[in-house]
Design a protein around this motif. Structure first.
Motif, PDB file in Angstrom:
ATOM      1  N   ARG A 135      10.053   2.147  -4.100  1.00  0.00           N
ATOM      2  CA  ARG A 135      10.061   3.094  -5.228  1.00  0.00           C
ATOM      3  C   ARG A 135      10.594   4.457  -4.813  1.00  0.00           C
ATOM      4  O   ARG A 135      11.408   5.063  -5.526  1.00  0.00           O
ATOM      5  CB  ARG A 135       8.653   3.234  -5.819  1.00  0.00           C
ATOM      6  N   VAL A 136      10.156   4.968  -3.671  1.00  0.00           N
ATOM      7  CA  VAL A 136      10.621   6.286  -3.265  1.00  0.00           C
ATOM      8  C   VAL A 136      12.104   6.237  -2.919  1.00  0.00           C
ATOM      9  O   VAL A 136      12.867   7.170  -3.244  1.00  0.00           O
ATOM     10  CB  VAL A 136       9.780   6.833  -2.087  1.00  0.00           C
ATOM     11  N   ASN A 185       7.244   6.722 -12.766  1.00  0.00           N
ATOM     12  CA  ASN A 185       6.765   5.903 -11.652  1.00  0.00           C
ATOM     13  C   ASN A 185       5.430   5.279 -12.052  1.00  0.00           C
ATOM     14  O   ASN A 185       4.422   5.973 -12.196  1.00  0.00           O
ATOM     15  CB  ASN A 185       6.603   6.769 -10.402  1.00  0.00           C
ATOM     16  N   LYS A 210       0.843  -1.190   0.000  1.00  0.00           N
ATOM     17  CA  LYS A 210       0.000   0.000   0.000  1.00  0.00           C
ATOM     18  C   LYS A 210       0.880   1.242   0.000  1.00  0.00           C
ATOM     19  O   LYS A 210       2.012   1.223   0.494  1.00  0.00           O
ATOM     20  CB  LYS A 210      -0.930   0.020   1.228  1.00  0.00           C
ATOM     21  N   GLU A 211       0.318   2.323  -0.542  1.00  0.00           N
ATOM     22  CA  GLU A 211       1.041   3.591  -0.557  1.00  0.00           C
ATOM     23  C   GLU A 211       1.158   4.150   0.863  1.00  0.00           C
ATOM     24  O   GLU A 211       0.233   3.996   1.680  1.00  0.00           O
ATOM     25  CB  GLU A 211       0.311   4.613  -1.425  1.00  0.00           C
ATOM     26  N   PRO A 212       2.276   4.801   1.195  1.00  0.00           N
ATOM     27  CA  PRO A 212       2.373   5.483   2.492  1.00  0.00           C
ATOM     28  C   PRO A 212       1.222   6.469   2.663  1.00  0.00           C
ATOM     29  O   PRO A 212       0.859   7.181   1.728  1.00  0.00           O
ATOM     30  CB  PRO A 212       3.718   6.203   2.407  1.00  0.00           C
ATOM     31  N   TYR A 244       3.407  -1.117   3.992  1.00  0.00           N
ATOM     32  CA  TYR A 244       3.648   0.061   3.160  1.00  0.00           C
ATOM     33  C   TYR A 244       4.796  -0.219   2.187  1.00  0.00           C
ATOM     34  O   TYR A 244       5.803  -0.839   2.539  1.00  0.00           O
ATOM     35  CB  TYR A 244       3.992   1.274   4.018  1.00  0.00           C
ATOM     36  N   GLU A 245       4.641   0.262   0.965  1.00  0.00           N
ATOM     37  CA  GLU A 245       5.650   0.087  -0.070  1.00  0.00           C
ATOM     38  C   GLU A 245       6.648   1.237   0.014  1.00  0.00           C
ATOM     39  O   GLU A 245       6.284   2.405  -0.072  1.00  0.00           O
ATOM     40  CB  GLU A 245       4.986   0.074  -1.451  1.00  0.00           C
ATOM     41  N   SER A 246       7.937   0.913   0.174  1.00  0.00           N
ATOM     42  CA  SER A 246       8.970   1.940   0.349  1.00  0.00           C
ATOM     43  C   SER A 246      10.033   1.916  -0.734  1.00  0.00           C
ATOM     44  O   SER A 246      10.831   2.851  -0.838  1.00  0.00           O
ATOM     45  CB  SER A 246       9.656   1.756   1.714  1.00  0.00           C
ATOM     46  N   GLY A 305       3.822   3.044 -10.246  1.00  0.00           N
ATOM     47  CA  GLY A 305       3.008   2.711  -9.089  1.00  0.00           C
ATOM     48  C   GLY A 305       3.170   1.283  -8.620  1.00  0.00           C
ATOM     49  O   GLY A 305       4.159   0.606  -8.880  1.00  0.00           O
ATOM     50  N   ILE A 306       2.135   0.818  -7.908  1.00  0.00           N
ATOM     51  CA  ILE A 306       2.105  -0.544  -7.362  1.00  0.00           C
ATOM     52  C   ILE A 306       1.174  -1.393  -8.233  1.00  0.00           C
ATOM     53  O   ILE A 306       0.024  -1.012  -8.467  1.00  0.00           O
ATOM     54  CB  ILE A 306       1.589  -0.547  -5.911  1.00  0.00           C
TER      55      ILE A 306
END
Length: 412
Positions: free
Chosen positions: A209-210, A225, A193-195, A205-207, A227-228
């Motif tokens: 990519r950032v 980007n 999931k996005e932060p 939480y997905e970390s 996304g997920i």
């Protein structure tokens, strides 16, 4: 391209050799303003359009004079004007005359030497020399730094801060550089999931990519980007193909392990070619690299530490090489272990470490408290890796260990 046995783990050095053999630097270039060329690669040589400095000028505050070979103490000159940086004195000085001059000011006609203020006494409009003066002292000749017509920066050079300053000093406002690499980046996993979102049971939480985006910011890249993506083979296949059509590199995180929902390798085998997909390193074993139509593919692990380690050690050198830079192995040095580094023989280990220098100036290293591939907190406490060979066991206190200090791309 897929010549790795399914159950084997590829040593790190062989994986890097395959990267170097497979990748080709891009050659497309663009004319870009100086503000945007740091870290970019010159596509053509730079020839100096002017002398730098453009004219003889003073290296010190003092007085511009003309002497033949040398002047002895007691020599006097009459002050007839002032030359400032950006406001030269117009005229020609004669024998026995001088012009007060500031640092960087252009020398008047017929002046060939500057006597500094500390070496003269001033009485009204007359200066008297106190020390012996030799012709040419404290003068920067025209072209002292750069000569007009010389090649000052070669094609293929990676532009640093000083290079860009030199371009500006020659009056050059833009340069022909290799275009940025186009990179597509996405994460895979139904649990991600996005932060900022609310987590349900089983979600995280997905970390990656950032973190990867910031890791790559120091390189000449343009990142898309995506996304997920859920663990949906049809959607993943469509995304891979679409991204490969418009990007030089496609990067995914997650989905390259051996779980039931890890579809990335299966899809790559269908629509691309894989050079390797499992490395004999820890953390970061599940790494995939291969060709995907017109793009290169890097499949990084989903665990955040594994993703960062493999990106730093494999992805960054590959991107630099494709951007026209030389292939650089990470800088390594030797340190003494001040705490035991725990390890089992089998895979090369990149352990997060704290590097310090003792009173004698020697490097020392100790492991951070947690070495799990999910433990990002320990990454924030580290400033380097201890690189422990595959065949090695524990590194006890007092033993030598190879370390790789973190660069600015990781430390910020």
């Amino acid at each position: 391209m897929d010549n790795q046995p399914p159950s084997s783990l590829l040593p790190m050095d062989i994986a890097l050799d395959r990267l170097r053999e497979a990748l080709l630097p891009i050659t497309e270039s663009e004319l870009s303003p100086l503000e945007y060329i740091l870290g970019r690669t010159l596509a053509e040589p730079v020839v100096a359009p002017i002398n730098v400095p453009p004219s003889d000028n003073s290296a010190m505050d003092g007085y511009a004079v003309h002497i033949d070979i040398a002047a002895a103490p007691g020599t006097q000159w009459h002050v007839i004007g002032t030359a400032l940086a950006g406001a030269p004195w117009e005229g020609t000085i004669q024998s026995g005359e001088c012009v007060r001059i500031t640092t960087g000011a252009m020398l008047p006609d017929n002046a060939n030497t500057v006597v500094i203020e500390e070496d003269v006494s001033l009485d009204g409009d007359t200066i008297t020399l106190q020390e012996t003066l030799v012709q040419g002292e404290h003068v920067r000749p025209a072209g002292d730094d750069v000569v007009k017509g010389d090649v000052v920066l070669a094609s293929g050079k990676t532009l640093g801060v000083a290079d860009i300053g030199l371009l500006a000093a020659m009056g050059i406002a833009e340069a022909e550089v290799i275009r940025p690499l186009r990179i597509a980046l996405f994460a895979t996993g139904d649990e991600l999931k996005e932060p900022g979102a609310t987590l349900k049971p089983g979600q995280i939480y997905e970390s990656n990519r950032v973190a990867l985006t910031h890791l790559l910011k120091s390189l000449p890249v343009e990142i898309t980007n995506l996304g997920i993506l859920p663990d949906d083979p049809k959607l993943l296949r469509e995304t891979f193909l679409a991204a490969a059509d418009s990007h030089d590199i496609v990067i995914s995180t997650g989905g390259v392990s051996v779980g039931d929902a890890d579809y990335t390798r299966e899809i790559l085998q269908e629509i691309g070619d894989i050079a390797f997909w499992k490395l004999a390193i820890k953390p970061g074993k599940p790494v995939a690299f291969g060709r995907l139509n017109n793009a290169w593919f890097f499949g990084l692990p989903g665990n955040p530490v594994s993703a960062l380690v493999t990106a730093h050690q494999i992805l960054l050198p590959a991107i630099r090489y494709m951007a026209g830079q030389d292939w650089h192995e990470p800088f390594r040095l030797k340190a003494v272990a001040t705490k035991t580094f725990r390890k089992k023989p089998g895979r090369m280990d990149f352990q997060r470490a704290i590097l310090t220098r003792n009173h004698q100036g020697d490097w020392e290293a100790e492991p951070t408290s947690g070495q799990g591939s999910h433990m990002l907190l320990s990454f924030t406490q580290a400033n380097g890796y201890a690189v422990i060979p595959a065949e090695s066991g524990d590194i006890p206190i007092g033993s030598e260990v190879t370390v790789v200090p973190f660069g600015a791309e990781l430390l910020g």
